[in-house]
Scaffold this motif. Sequence first.
Motif, short mmCIF file in Angstrom:
data_model
loop_
_atom_site.label_atom_id
_atom_site.label_comp_id
_atom_site.label_asym_id
_atom_site.label_seq_id
_atom_site.Cartn_x
_atom_site.Cartn_y
_atom_site.Cartn_z
N ALA A 1 0.94 -1.29 -0.03
CA ALA A 1 0.08 -0.46 0.02
C ALA A 1 0.98 1.76 -0.18
O ALA A 1 0.70 2.67 -0.75
CB ALA A 1 -0.99 0.07 1.64
N GLN A 2 2.15 1.07 0.71
CA GLN A 2 2.90 2.49 0.71
C GLN A 2 3.44 3.11 -1.07
O GLN A 2 3.91 3.72 -0.73
CB GLN A 2 3.91 1.94 2.23
CG GLN A 2 3.39 2.84 3.35
CD GLN A 2 4.31 2.54 4.27
OE1 GLN A 2 5.46 1.92 4.08
NE2 GLN A 2 3.58 2.98 5.48
N VAL B 1 3.90 5.66 -5.88
CA VAL B 1 3.81 5.27 -7.16
C VAL B 1 2.57 6.09 -7.99
O VAL B 1 3.10 6.69 -8.66
CB VAL B 1 3.68 4.10 -7.61
CG1 VAL B 1 3.67 3.70 -9.10
CG2 VAL B 1 4.88 3.48 -7.01
N TRP B 2 1.77 5.63 -6.91
CA TRP B 2 0.45 6.51 -7.60
C TRP B 2 0.28 8.52 -7.62
O TRP B 2 0.45 8.98 -8.21
CB TRP B 2 -1.00 6.80 -6.20
CG TRP B 2 -1.94 7.37 -6.05
CD1 TRP B 2 -2.22 8.82 -5.87
CD2 TRP B 2 -3.32 7.05 -7.34
NE1 TRP B 2 -3.33 8.76 -6.13
CE2 TRP B 2 -4.44 7.84 -6.78
CE3 TRP B 2 -3.29 5.66 -7.73
CZ2 TRP B 2 -5.99 7.42 -7.11
CZ3 TRP B 2 -4.49 5.75 -8.33
CH2 TRP B 2 -5.58 7.01 -8.46
N ILE B 3 1.27 9.15 -6.74
CA ILE B 3 1.48 10.25 -6.21
C ILE B 3 2.57 10.41 -7.32
O ILE B 3 2.08 11.42 -7.68
CB ILE B 3 2.04 10.62 -4.98
CG1 ILE B 3 1.13 10.79 -3.86
CG2 ILE B 3 2.59 12.26 -5.10
CD1 ILE B 3 1.11 10.78 -2.33
N THR C 1 -2.59 19.82 -7.73
CA THR C 1 -1.65 18.92 -5.84
C THR C 1 -1.91 18.49 -4.76
O THR C 1 -1.52 17.34 -4.61
CB THR C 1 -0.35 19.77 -6.18
OG1 THR C 1 0.05 19.92 -7.73
CG2 THR C 1 0.52 19.14 -6.13
N ASN C 2 -2.52 18.96 -4.34
CA ASN C 2 -2.94 18.58 -3.17
C ASN C 2 -4.18 17.48 -2.70
O ASN C 2 -3.76 16.40 -2.23
CB ASN C 2 -4.35 19.82 -2.11
CG ASN C 2 -2.85 21.43 -1.80
OD1 ASN C 2 -2.13 21.35 -1.67
ND2 ASN C 2 -3.76 22.19 -1.99
N ASP C 3 -4.97 17.69 -3.87
CA ASP C 3 -5.88 16.47 -4.57
C ASP C 3 -5.40 15.52 -4.67
O ASP C 3 -5.60 13.73 -3.87
CB ASP C 3 -7.11 16.44 -4.99
CG ASP C 3 -8.11 17.45 -5.39
OD1 ASP C 3 -7.78 17.91 -3.71
OD2 ASP C 3 -8.40 18.14 -5.92
N GLY D 1 -2.73 9.93 -2.04
CA GLY D 1 -1.88 8.94 -1.44
C GLY D 1 -2.17 8.77 0.24
O GLY D 1 -2.08 7.75 -0.35
N ILE D 2 -2.39 9.66 0.16
CA ILE D 2 -1.58 9.47 1.89
C ILE D 2 -3.30 8.78 2.05
O ILE D 2 -2.78 8.49 3.10
CB ILE D 2 -1.83 11.02 2.98
CG1 ILE D 2 -0.71 11.75 2.65
CG2 ILE D 2 -2.41 10.98 3.62
CD1 ILE D 2 -0.86 13.47 2.64
N ALA D 3 -4.61 9.11 1.67
CA ALA D 3 -5.25 8.43 2.42
C ALA D 3 -5.45 6.65 1.96
O ALA D 3 -5.36 5.83 2.59
CB ALA D 3 -6.76 8.41 1.50
N ILE D 4 -4.85 6.53 0.90
CA ILE D 4 -3.93 4.89 0.35
C ILE D 4 -3.70 4.66 1.54
O ILE D 4 -3.46 3.46 1.99
CB ILE D 4 -3.72 5.14 -1.07
CG1 ILE D 4 -4.49 5.38 -1.98
CG2 ILE D 4 -3.17 3.68 -1.42
CD1 ILE D 4 -4.27 5.75 -3.24
N ALA D 5 -2.13 5.41 1.46
CA ALA D 5 -1.54 4.43 3.04
C ALA D 5 -2.10 4.54 4.04
O ALA D 5 -2.24 3.89 4.95
CB ALA D 5 -0.38 5.34 2.94
N GLY D 6 -2.61 5.61 4.28
CA GLY D 6 -3.52 5.29 5.44
C GLY D 6 -4.17 4.57 6.16
O GLY D 6 -4.95 4.59 7.07
N ILE D 7 -5.07 3.90 4.84
CA ILE D 7 -5.51 2.81 5.15
C ILE D 7 -5.09 1.67 6.59
O ILE D 7 -5.46 0.78 6.95
CB ILE D 7 -6.93 2.15 4.36
CG1 ILE D 7 -7.46 3.82 3.47
CG2 ILE D 7 -7.38 1.00 4.43
CD1 ILE D 7 -7.95 3.04 1.53
#
Length: 81
Positions: free
Chosen positions: A25-26, A31-33, A49-51, A56-62
């Motif tokens: 996930a990280q 890579v997503w960002i 850019t913020n979105d 990306g933070i949401a994906i890793a935060g899960i």
Amino acid sequence: MTEEKTKLAETEKKKTGAKEYSLFAQIFASVWIIVLTLCKGFGIVLLETNDIIYSGIAIAGIFMPVYFSIWLEKIRDIKLG
């Protein structure tokens, strides 16, 4: 020779655990960002850019609870000795 076979059998029996999923996930989030930022730079994607960074933070935060529980286990082991 039989020891090597049993070790190979044990490693084949192991399933993918939470650590591997969290690592994936990280890596995926980074890579997503990177990819979306490059696409934004070339004008392919019209996201802010913020979105891109927040998604990306949401994906890793899960998967953050997995790492948090691992940290807590390590702290507990240190305190209990």
